[in-house]
Motif scaffolding. Structure first.
Motif: not given
Length: 230
Positions: A112-124, A132-133, A138-141, A143-148
């Protein structure tokens, strides 16, 4: 190996065609390269650089798969990959009748590190991430993160296999997996888990870490390699 003949496209699967397009897109000088030229490029590359190229091309391949899946479902939504590979914050736009409805960042990653970094830079800007990620998050974000709908391990293997066919040998497969197995980050992570648990890491612990790193563990061989490195 008839598909390796310059300019010949017969023999490639639909997914391999997308990996080839992703490799062409990955570098401006490769945009118009045929498979023979792509093979020359990969064969001339230092082995230590191949894993980075696999990772980059895998990400672009993931974008192409998302676009193909959306545009094949016959609804009114259309997907398009941005022309610029460095478009700020997003890789894909979704439109209805030409009107923008959503922009997303595609992430083909294990952790998930890349996901965290993305939302730090582009929260919207929402993320479509490999399975896998999203399972880890487990839905921590919300509907901001969806399974492709695609698995990172499968994308990696498909990219490596296509590279090996383009190159005409299998060294890319051997090197990428060896690089993961001998990664100081991986062995440190396994050792750290043992410290936190108050006991040496078990073979099951190591197997789990390898699988999260994208290494398919069919036998105990890979586990023994990491044990030897600790």
């Amino acid at each position: 190996m008839s598909q390796l003949i310059s300019g010949q496209r017969h023999g490639w699967t639909a997914d391999q065609e997308l990996v080839i397009k992703a490799l062409q897109r990955s570098k401006k000088s490769l945009n118009t390269a045929d498979t023979e030229e792509l093979g020359d490029y990969l064969r001339a590359m230092p082995e230590e650089s191949l894993s980075g190229v696999v990772s980059n091309v895998k990400g672009i391949y993931h974008e192409f798969l998302i676009r193909r899946a959306e545009n094949a479902d016959k609804d009114e939504v259309r997907a398009q990959v941005f022309e610029a590979t460095n478009h700020p914050g997003a890789d894909i736009e979704f439109t209805i009748d030409g009107a923008l409805v959503r922009e997303v960042q595609a992430k083909a990653v294990q952790s998930p590190q890349a996901i965290f970094a993305h939302f730090e830079a582009y929260p919207d800007t929402d993320v479509l991430a490999t399975s896998e990620v999203t399972e880890i998050l487990k839905g921590a974000f919300g509907d901001k993160v969806s399974d492709s709908g695609f698995r990172n391990e499968s994308l990696t293997r498909e990219t490596e296999d296509t590279f090996a066919d383009i190159m005409g040998d299998r060294r890319v497969l051997d090197f990428v997996e060896d690089g993961v197995l001998t990664s100081p980050l991986l062995t440190a992570a396994v050792a750290a888990r043992g410290i936190l648990n108050g006991a040496p890491p078990s073979k099951d612990d190591i197997r789990e870490m390898l699988e999260l790193a994208g290494v398919a563990v069919a036998t105990g061989y890979a586990v023994e390699i990491v044990l030897d490195l600790l």
